[in-house]
Write an enzyme that holds these catalytic residues in place. Structure first.
Site, PDB file in Angstrom:
ATOM      1  CG  HIS A 166      -0.360   0.065   2.537  1.00 24.81           C
ATOM      2  ND1 HIS A 166       0.546  -0.852   3.017  1.00 24.81           N
ATOM      3  CD2 HIS A 166      -0.526   0.973   3.543  1.00 24.81           C
ATOM      4  CE1 HIS A 166       0.896  -0.529   4.246  1.00 24.81           C
ATOM      5  NE2 HIS A 166       0.272   0.571   4.595  1.00 24.81           N
TER       6      HIS A 166
ATOM      7  CG  HIS B 267      -0.190   4.227   4.869  1.00 17.79           C
ATOM      8  ND1 HIS B 267      -0.978   3.430   5.667  1.00 17.79           N
ATOM      9  CD2 HIS B 267      -0.952   5.310   4.554  1.00 17.79           C
ATOM     10  CE1 HIS B 267      -2.158   4.010   5.826  1.00 17.79           C
ATOM     11  NE2 HIS B 267      -2.172   5.143   5.156  1.00 17.79           N
TER      12      HIS B 267
ATOM     13  CG  ASP C  86       4.870   2.714   7.434  1.00 19.84           C
ATOM     14  OD1 ASP C  86       4.004   3.009   6.590  1.00 19.84           O
ATOM     15  OD2 ASP C  86       4.607   2.068   8.459  1.00 19.84           O
ATOM     16  CG  HIS C  87       4.228  -0.346   4.192  1.00 20.76           C
ATOM     17  ND1 HIS C  87       4.231  -1.693   4.496  1.00 20.76           N
ATOM     18  CD2 HIS C  87       3.813   0.282   5.310  1.00 20.76           C
ATOM     19  CE1 HIS C  87       3.815  -1.860   5.738  1.00 20.76           C
ATOM     20  NE2 HIS C  87       3.550  -0.679   6.261  1.00 20.76           N
TER      21      HIS C  87
ATOM     22  CG  HIS D 248      -3.954  -0.378   6.303  1.00 16.85           C
ATOM     23  ND1 HIS D 248      -3.881  -0.279   7.657  1.00 16.85           N
ATOM     24  CD2 HIS D 248      -2.893   0.345   5.821  1.00 16.85           C
ATOM     25  CE1 HIS D 248      -2.847   0.471   7.992  1.00 16.85           C
ATOM     26  NE2 HIS D 248      -2.229   0.857   6.901  1.00 16.85           N
TER      27      HIS D 248
ATOM     28  CG  ASP E 172       0.518  -1.770   7.572  1.00 13.68           C
ATOM     29  OD1 ASP E 172       1.462  -2.531   7.331  1.00 13.68           O
ATOM     30  OD2 ASP E 172       0.698  -0.571   7.818  1.00 13.68           O
TER      31      ASP E 172
ATOM     32  CG  HIS F 113       3.572  -2.595  10.756  1.00 13.14           C
ATOM     33  ND1 HIS F 113       2.618  -1.825  11.370  1.00 13.14           N
ATOM     34  CD2 HIS F 113       3.963  -1.900   9.666  1.00 13.14           C
ATOM     35  CE1 HIS F 113       2.437  -0.714  10.665  1.00 13.14           C
ATOM     36  NE2 HIS F 113       3.245  -0.734   9.628  1.00 13.14           N
TER      37      HIS F 113
HETATM   38 ZN   LIG Z   1      -0.152   1.439   6.576  1.00 13.18          ZN
END
Ligand SMILES: [Zn+2]
Length: 309
Positions: free
Chosen positions: A60, A62, A64-65, A140, A211, A269
């Site tokens: 996804h 976001h 941090d990914h 998510h 996530d 995570h």
């Molecule tokens: Zn996320």
């Protein structure tokens, strides 16, 4: 099959850990899964061969990914990559990357292919002669997929001592035997395949789920995988927070592992509030014993029988 955990913490990169990224080596393919900030540095530390990475799967959008992706693409270009790079991820990922390339006036030396995803059903998104990759639709705060990596059925192994008993069987017949065919002698007698071959090696599988809120309807998709990575951001006492932020608790991750009868579960995570993530491990192990929390750059090696770490 070999899984290297390049990073597994949530949100903020820290001195001793990195955001989500994993390198999966399966049937000699090198698949990068998620690409948090600093992933290329983690790849260096893991002594990974950049040139072998031709497929990247992003869960996804976001940060941090995915914030490590443009840096990695830039480095691949500087290294003179020539083979095409495939990027699988949510709708919008192409725009996200191409805008950055345009504004930084970067010219890619290699072809960049995108496969943008938008389905809420599991779908086959990659297939070659050895491996299949399916999406695992997750729940998510934004559109998110996990990924299921499966080795295809492997050929049977020749029982060479048995084969040599029949001079009529020539080397050009070996492939048919490996494919499971019986052998017909010139006198019409049939030699059953089982007496000329051994069963194939087990085909291994790995599921990556991050996530997501607790989503039990993924269980049929990941049933019996050899290894499952499932996010476990919170402990069960913060279940409300988990639901609100679109994440799972350690107990929920372990429940998914138990219901899906997976071989082994890896958690990750973790919320930064847990100074020692062993509390998450302990909660999960009450539900599913064969659970691990990774350490930095940990490698999980899988052979026919089990997951070794
Ligand atoms: Zn996320």
């Amino acid at each position: 099959m070999k899984l290297t955990i390049l990073g597994f913490n949530s949100a903020i990169p820290k001195k001793k850990s990195a955001p989500t990224a994993q390198l999966l080596e399966i049937s000699n393919r090198h698949f990068l899964i998620d690409c948090g900030e600093g992933t290329q540095v983690q790849l260096r530390k893991a002594k990974a061969k950049f040139s072998k990475i031709n497929h990247i799967f992003i869960s996804h959008l976001h940060g941090d990914h995915v914030f490590g992706l443009i840096g990695l693409i830039s480095t691949l270009q500087l290294l003179g990559k020539e083979t095409p790079l495939w990027i699988f991820g949510p709708k919008g990922i192409q725009d996200f990357i191409m805008n950055q390339l345009r504004h930084t006036q970067s010219n890619c030396s290699f072809k960049l292919n995108f496969k943008e995803l938008s389905s809420n059903e599991s779908e086959l998104i990659f297939e070659d002669d050895k491996v299949e990759v399916y999406t695992i639709p997750l729940n998510h705060r934004i559109y998110t997929n996990g990924y299921l990596f499966k080795e295809k059925k492997k050929p049977r192994k020749l029982n060479i001592d048995a084969v040599k008993k029949y001079p009529e069987i020539e080397t050009c017949d070996y492939q048919n035997l490996k494919n499971g065919r019986d052998f017909e002698l010139s006198n019409g007698a049939i030699i059953p395949n089982e007496s000329l071959t051994f069963p194939p090696e087990k085909s291994l599988s790995y599921a990556f789920c991050s996530d997501t809120r607790y989503k039990p309807d993924i269980v049929p998709i990941i049933e019996n995988v050899d290894l499952l990575y499932h996010e476990a951001t919170f402990l069960e006492d913060l279940k409300e927070m988990a639901d609100y932020t679109g994440h799972s608790t350690a107990k929920e991750a372990a429940t998914i592992a138990r219901e899906a009868k997976v071989g082994k579960l890896i958690l990750g995570h973790f919320s930064n509030r847990y100074k020692n993530p062993v509390v998450l491990l302990e909660e999960a192990q009450k539900v599913f014993e064969n659970t691990s929390i990774p350490h930095r750059l940990q490698v999980f090696q899988m052979d026919e029988a089990k997951v070794l770490s």
